[in-house]
Design a protein around this motif. Structure first.
Motif, PDB file in Angstrom:
ATOM      1  N   ILE A 127      19.942 -70.536  46.246  1.00 24.10           N
ATOM      2  CA  ILE A 127      20.942 -69.579  46.805  1.00 24.10           C
ATOM      3  C   ILE A 127      19.874 -68.963  48.086  1.00 24.10           C
ATOM      4  N   PHE A 128      20.526 -68.781  49.342  1.00 24.93           N
ATOM      5  CA  PHE A 128      19.486 -68.262  50.358  1.00 24.93           C
ATOM      6  C   PHE A 128      19.984 -66.893  51.009  1.00 24.93           C
ATOM      7  N   ASN A 129      19.264 -66.281  51.407  1.00 31.01           N
ATOM      8  CA  ASN A 129      19.499 -64.720  52.162  1.00 31.01           C
ATOM      9  C   ASN A 129      19.749 -65.145  53.634  1.00 31.01           C
ATOM     10  N   GLY A 130      20.943 -65.777  53.700  1.00 36.82           N
ATOM     11  CA  GLY A 130      21.606 -66.153  55.166  1.00 36.82           C
ATOM     12  C   GLY A 130      21.942 -67.678  54.824  1.00 36.82           C
ATOM     13  N   LYS A 131      22.204 -68.005  56.242  1.00 38.11           N
ATOM     14  CA  LYS A 131      22.384 -69.598  56.275  1.00 38.11           C
ATOM     15  C   LYS A 131      21.363 -70.580  55.650  1.00 38.11           C
ATOM     16  N   PRO A 132      21.508 -71.464  55.023  1.00 34.04           N
ATOM     17  CA  PRO A 132      20.543 -72.165  54.488  1.00 34.04           C
ATOM     18  C   PRO A 132      19.349 -72.789  55.548  1.00 34.04           C
ATOM     19  N   GLU A 133      19.853 -73.177  56.732  1.00 36.67           N
ATOM     20  CA  GLU A 133      18.776 -73.999  57.481  1.00 36.67           C
ATOM     21  C   GLU A 133      17.804 -73.176  58.109  1.00 36.67           C
ATOM     22  N   ARG A 134      18.163 -71.708  58.242  1.00 36.88           N
ATOM     23  CA  ARG A 134      16.953 -70.943  58.522  1.00 36.88           C
ATOM     24  C   ARG A 134      16.532 -69.541  57.675  1.00 36.88           C
ATOM     25  N   SER A 135      16.931 -69.624  56.622  1.00 36.15           N
ATOM     26  CA  SER A 135      16.732 -68.493  55.796  1.00 36.15           C
ATOM     27  C   SER A 135      15.983 -68.629  54.478  1.00 36.15           C
ATOM     28  N   ARG A 136      15.346 -67.467  53.710  1.00 31.51           N
ATOM     29  CA  ARG A 136      14.622 -67.561  52.615  1.00 31.51           C
ATOM     30  C   ARG A 136      15.425 -67.889  51.371  1.00 31.51           C
ATOM     31  N   ILE A 137      14.795 -68.792  50.593  1.00 32.56           N
ATOM     32  CA  ILE A 137      15.642 -69.005  49.152  1.00 32.56           C
ATOM     33  C   ILE A 137      15.191 -67.655  48.189  1.00 32.56           C
ATOM     34  N   ILE A 138      16.472 -67.238  47.612  1.00 35.04           N
ATOM     35  CA  ILE A 138      16.291 -66.294  46.567  1.00 35.04           C
ATOM     36  C   ILE A 138      16.131 -66.857  45.354  1.00 35.04           C
ATOM     37  N   GLN A 139      16.844 -67.851  44.970  1.00 37.57           N
ATOM     38  CA  GLN A 139      16.875 -68.227  43.863  1.00 37.57           C
ATOM     39  C   GLN A 139      17.379 -69.962  43.711  1.00 37.57           C
ATOM     40  N   SER A 140      16.570 -70.639  42.890  1.00 39.81           N
ATOM     41  CA  SER A 140      16.865 -72.152  42.754  1.00 39.81           C
ATOM     42  C   SER A 140      17.480 -72.339  41.519  1.00 39.81           C
ATOM     43  N   PHE A 141      18.081 -73.516  41.350  1.00 39.83           N
ATOM     44  CA  PHE A 141      18.810 -73.826  40.171  1.00 39.83           C
ATOM     45  C   PHE A 141      18.373 -75.210  39.627  1.00 39.83           C
ATOM     46  N   PHE A 142      18.962 -76.193  40.288  1.00 35.82           N
ATOM     47  CA  PHE A 142      18.731 -77.482  39.810  1.00 35.82           C
ATOM     48  C   PHE A 142      18.801 -78.582  40.816  1.00 35.82           C
ATOM     49  N   GLN A 143      18.067 -79.644  40.554  1.00 36.17           N
ATOM     50  CA  GLN A 143      18.160 -80.770  41.959  1.00 36.17           C
ATOM     51  C   GLN A 143      19.370 -81.254  41.722  1.00 36.17           C
ATOM     52  N   ILE A 144      20.097 -81.586  42.736  1.00 34.10           N
ATOM     53  CA  ILE A 144      21.480 -82.449  42.826  1.00 34.10           C
ATOM     54  C   ILE A 144      20.996 -83.740  43.502  1.00 34.10           C
ATOM     55  N   ASP A 145      22.039 -84.919  42.912  1.00 35.07           N
ATOM     56  CA  ASP A 145      21.787 -86.078  43.422  1.00 35.07           C
ATOM     57  C   ASP A 145      23.141 -86.129  44.563  1.00 35.07           C
ATOM     58  N   ILE A 146      22.558 -85.787  45.756  1.00 35.32           N
ATOM     59  CA  ILE A 146      23.367 -85.635  46.725  1.00 35.32           C
ATOM     60  C   ILE A 146      24.311 -86.836  47.097  1.00 35.32           C
ATOM     61  N   LYS A 147      23.816 -88.016  46.763  1.00 35.08           N
ATOM     62  CA  LYS A 147      24.598 -89.204  47.165  1.00 35.08           C
ATOM     63  C   LYS A 147      25.720 -89.597  46.509  1.00 35.08           C
ATOM     64  N   LYS A 148      25.645 -88.556  45.298  1.00 28.92           N
ATOM     65  CA  LYS A 148      27.054 -88.726  44.373  1.00 28.92           C
ATOM     66  C   LYS A 148      27.984 -87.759  44.911  1.00 28.92           C
ATOM     67  N   LEU A 149      27.748 -86.754  45.747  1.00 32.35           N
ATOM     68  CA  LEU A 149      28.617 -85.841  46.159  1.00 32.35           C
ATOM     69  C   LEU A 149      29.506 -86.552  47.294  1.00 32.35           C
TER      70      LEU A 149
END
Length: 187
Positions: A127-149
């Motif tokens: 979770i980011f405070n603002g858009k992901p490409e230019r904001s700080r991370i608030i909380q992290s959860f788990f790694q995703i296998d992006i290729k499967k999405l």
């Protein structure tokens, strides 16, 4: 035999300690207030004037965010004061300040206003405070296998998925949980 003696000795010491605390409290004019969950001490005002306290309210939200509100309060009845905040957990108390805490079954106002789900460069759902490409991370959860999405889901995560409600927060986590490569739960 030795274990029974140790248990009896510890019980005796605990009972003596409780008795001594009660005796000291009674002799010093300190009043014990509240239920077992919120036992602590206050000195009574000798002249009948109200007690002025700084009351701190800590709210802990589902997303881990903690907010703090500070209020100055005039207390004329300790019984009414404890009744007023009986839905809060007592964290700390002294003669000038009382701190309460409550777990809130909702996402924080920060997330509702400016929170976005996204992925880090390492593929961690965050979770980011603002858009992901230019904001700080608030909380992290788990790694995703992006290729499967599917590509649409990949794009959503790259650009950020806004979080407005608790239900949407839970829904997004549940949607991406099956794509998890590990459980890095927490932040």
């Amino acid at each position: 035999m030795r274990i029974k003696l140790t248990v009896v000795l510890r019980t005796f010491i605990a009972a003596i300690t409780v008795f001594l605390i009660m005796f000291i409290v009674q002799g010093t004019g300190i009043i014990m207030v509240g239920s077992a969950a919120k036992m602590d001490t206050f000195h009574l005002q000798q002249n009948g004037e109200p007690l002025y306290l700084k009351v701190v309210f800590e709210r802990i939200y589902l997303d881990g965010e903690v907010s703090e509100e500070v209020v100055n309060e005039s207390v004329s009845s300790l019984k009414e004061f404890w009744a007023k905040y009986d839905q809060w957990q007592l964290v700390d108390v002294n003669e000038t300040k009382v701190t309460f805490r409550k777990n809130v079954d909702d996402i924080s106002p920060l997330l509702k206003a400016n929170g976005f789900f996204g992925v880090t460069h390492e593929g961690v759902l965050s979770i980011f405070n603002g858009k992901p490409e230019r904001s700080r991370i608030i909380q992290s959860f788990f790694q995703i296998d992006i290729k499967k999405l599917e590509s649409k889901k990949q794009e959503e995560l790259i650009h950020g998925i806004p979080i407005k409600t608790k239900d949407h927060y839970v829904e997004v986590l549940e949607t991406f949980k099956p794509y998890s490569t590990n459980d890095l739960q927490g932040n």
